[in-house]
Write a protein that holds these residues in place. Structure first.
Motif, PDB file in Angstrom:
ATOM      1  N   LEU A 192      -4.933  -0.344  -8.858  1.00  0.00           N
ATOM      2  CA  LEU A 192      -3.542   0.027  -8.655  1.00  0.00           C
ATOM      3  C   LEU A 192      -2.614  -1.183  -8.620  1.00  0.00           C
ATOM      4  CD1 LEU A 192      -4.028   2.835  -5.983  1.00  0.00           C
ATOM      5  CD2 LEU A 192      -3.611   3.109  -8.423  1.00  0.00           C
ATOM      6  N   PHE A 193      -3.180  -2.388  -8.542  1.00  0.00           N
ATOM      7  CA  PHE A 193      -2.363  -3.601  -8.483  1.00  0.00           C
ATOM      8  C   PHE A 193      -2.034  -4.141  -9.873  1.00  0.00           C
ATOM      9  CE2 PHE A 193      -3.993  -3.305  -4.266  1.00  0.00           C
ATOM     10  CZ  PHE A 193      -2.962  -3.771  -3.479  1.00  0.00           C
ATOM     11  N   SER A 210       0.829  -1.207   0.000  1.00  0.00           N
ATOM     12  CA  SER A 210       0.000   0.000   0.000  1.00  0.00           C
ATOM     13  C   SER A 210       0.861   1.253   0.000  1.00  0.00           C
ATOM     14  CB  SER A 210      -0.925   0.001   1.225  1.00  0.00           C
ATOM     15  OG  SER A 210      -1.829  -1.081   1.171  1.00  0.00           O
ATOM     16  N   ASN A 211       1.937   1.234   0.789  1.00  0.00           N
ATOM     17  CA  ASN A 211       2.842   2.386   0.823  1.00  0.00           C
ATOM     18  C   ASN A 211       3.500   2.616  -0.533  1.00  0.00           C
ATOM     19  OD1 ASN A 211       2.323   2.858   3.539  1.00  0.00           O
ATOM     20  ND2 ASN A 211       4.039   1.616   4.247  1.00  0.00           N
ATOM     21  N   MET A 212       3.844   1.523  -1.213  1.00  0.00           N
ATOM     22  CA  MET A 212       4.464   1.655  -2.523  1.00  0.00           C
ATOM     23  C   MET A 212       3.479   2.221  -3.537  1.00  0.00           C
ATOM     24  SD  MET A 212       6.624  -1.928  -2.670  1.00  0.00           S
ATOM     25  CE  MET A 212       7.465  -1.527  -4.208  1.00  0.00           C
ATOM     26  N   VAL A 213       2.233   1.743  -3.460  1.00  0.00           N
ATOM     27  CA  VAL A 213       1.203   2.225  -4.386  1.00  0.00           C
ATOM     28  C   VAL A 213       0.943   3.714  -4.159  1.00  0.00           C
ATOM     29  CG1 VAL A 213      -1.241   2.052  -4.983  1.00  0.00           C
ATOM     30  CG2 VAL A 213       0.116  -0.028  -4.695  1.00  0.00           C
ATOM     31  N   ARG A 229       8.358  -0.724 -14.006  1.00  0.00           N
ATOM     32  CA  ARG A 229       8.906  -0.834 -12.646  1.00  0.00           C
ATOM     33  C   ARG A 229       7.939  -1.673 -11.821  1.00  0.00           C
ATOM     34  NH1 ARG A 229       9.213   4.649 -13.491  1.00  0.00           N
ATOM     35  NH2 ARG A 229       7.644   5.058 -11.887  1.00  0.00           N
ATOM     36  N   MET A 230       7.788  -2.918 -12.227  1.00  0.00           N
ATOM     37  CA  MET A 230       6.790  -3.791 -11.628  1.00  0.00           C
ATOM     38  C   MET A 230       7.343  -4.501 -10.391  1.00  0.00           C
ATOM     39  SD  MET A 230       4.953  -5.411 -15.028  1.00  0.00           S
ATOM     40  CE  MET A 230       3.640  -6.182 -14.086  1.00  0.00           C
ATOM     41  N   LEU A 231       6.433  -5.109  -9.647  1.00  0.00           N
ATOM     42  CA  LEU A 231       6.767  -5.800  -8.400  1.00  0.00           C
ATOM     43  C   LEU A 231       6.450  -7.274  -8.515  1.00  0.00           C
ATOM     44  CD1 LEU A 231       7.325  -5.901  -5.243  1.00  0.00           C
ATOM     45  CD2 LEU A 231       4.890  -5.386  -4.974  1.00  0.00           C
TER      46      LEU A 231
END
Length: 372
Positions: free
Chosen positions: A222-223, A187-190, A199-201
């Motif tokens: 956002l995911f 959530s913090n990253m989003v 720049r995916m996770l």
């Protein structure tokens, strides 16, 4: 010396301490409880049911859309049993849980993106009545030992349809809290806007923890730049409605995959009606592994509502797959028995997170100290 036993005694609950480390419990598949929805065609824009093959001699083997890698880890220990109302015995479990995320910088080296989140838990059955539980919780958490450990006392609930033994219910609770920590990091990253299509996770494991989200569509959108990669998976999942009556299971299809090949995308739905695209990719040559299902990873991507009917765009699936093939090199061969299905940056992230655990002996001995 006021040991943990005496705190329980004062609350009218008998505790019998003994010790058992979590490596005695068999780890489930990462996609345990998963289910692929039976559909008539692939859940991607290219509806061909054929295996997709990538030309590894033509493609750019240095390309990757992934810069961030997230993992959670836990260690659980049964330290004793409590007797409730003189009739039933329930295990007392303690746990170390950790979650963290790494980022690949411009120098191609991984470093921690955020501080690793840490929690230590003492898990009690919810069969302890509310008054006794709160008293135990208060007495333990205000001791010097608990405060030094940042120890939380929480309840777990045994559900026979989900857990075959009581200890697994406590471990499941620890896992849920670990996933909550992952959600907080994500959530913090989003919110900070660091994620993008280039720049995916990568999340180690399936995106099952997203079942716990708020249900807000704008939050789910956002995911888009997050995928889940599972090193271990259930090979007995059915691929058609006939599978439960002797038809094909996914493991039989995966045996056909050669190095650099993937399956079509399957559809998975969670209990909130969210849709996920799921596919499998072989990242190691067959002649380099000892088991025919080694070297295959399971990939999961959340689907935006715009693609609920058509499925994930095939070019997106191909870009992700090629990036993951490239992330497979170098390997952690000889350092982890799961090396064949382990992406190297995920391995490094996992190693970093596990380095924050206290040793088993030190952690267990905390519960033999003077609880004042």
């Amino acid at each position: 010396m006021p040991t943990l036993n005496k705190i329980f005694d004062k609350c009218g609950v008998a505790l019998y301490q003994n010790e058992s480390l979590d490596h005695y419990y068999q780890e489930p598949y990462q996609d345990e409880g998963d289910e692929i929805k039976v559909i008539g065609e692939p859940f991607e824009t290219d509806k061909s049911k054929k295996i997709r093959k990538y030309d590894l001699y033509v493609e750019d083997r240095t390309f990757s859309n992934f810069l961030f890698f997230m993992d959670g880890s836990r260690r659980t220990y049964k330290i004793g049993d409590i007797v409730i109302e003189g009739k039933k015995i329930y295990p007392v479990v303690v746990a170390q849980i950790r979650a963290g995320c790494t980022e690949r910088g411009s120098e191609k080296k991984l470093h921690s993106h955020q501080a690793i989140q840490r929690k230590n838990l003492l898990l009690l059955s919810d069969k302890v009545n509310t008054v006794d539980f709160k008293e135990i919780q208060q007495r333990i958490t205000r001791t010097k030992v608990a405060q030094e450990m940042f120890l939380e006392v929480v309840e777990y609930r045994f559900e026979p349809e989900k857990h075959n033994i009581l200890v697994n219910a406590a471990i499941a609770k620890a896992n849920t809290m670990m996933h909550d920590m992952e959600i907080e990091i994500l959530s913090n990253m989003v919110k900070s806007g660091v994620l993008d299509t280039d720049r995916m996770l990568v999340v180690d494991g399936p995106l099952q923890f997203l079942r716990q989200d708020t249900g807000k569509t704008e939050f789910a959108d956002l995911f888009y730049n997050v995928i889940g990669v599972s090193k271990s998976f259930n090979p007995m999942l059915p691929t058609s409605s006939k599978s439960k009556r002797g038809g094909t299971q996914i493991g039989a299809e995966l045996l056909k995959l050669e190095y650099g090949e993937r399956t079509p995308v399957f559809l998975k739905e969670n209990d909130r009606g969210r849709r996920f695209g799921v596919w499998y990719l072989r990242i190691r040559p067959k002649n380099k592994v000892s088991n025919p299902l080694e070297g295959i990873i399971k990939i999961e991507k959340m689907v935006l509502e715009d693609y609920y009917d058509s499925g994930i765009p095939t070019d997106v699936v191909d870009t992700i797959s090629l990036s993951l093939l490239n992330e497979g090199s170098p390997t952690c061969y000889g350092r982890d028995e799961r090396w064949a299905s382990h992406l190297y940056p995920v391995y490094l992230t996992e190693t970093l997170i596990k380095s924050t655990f206290e040793s088993d002996l030190v952690f267990i001995n905390n519960f033999k100290r003077d609880f004042r």
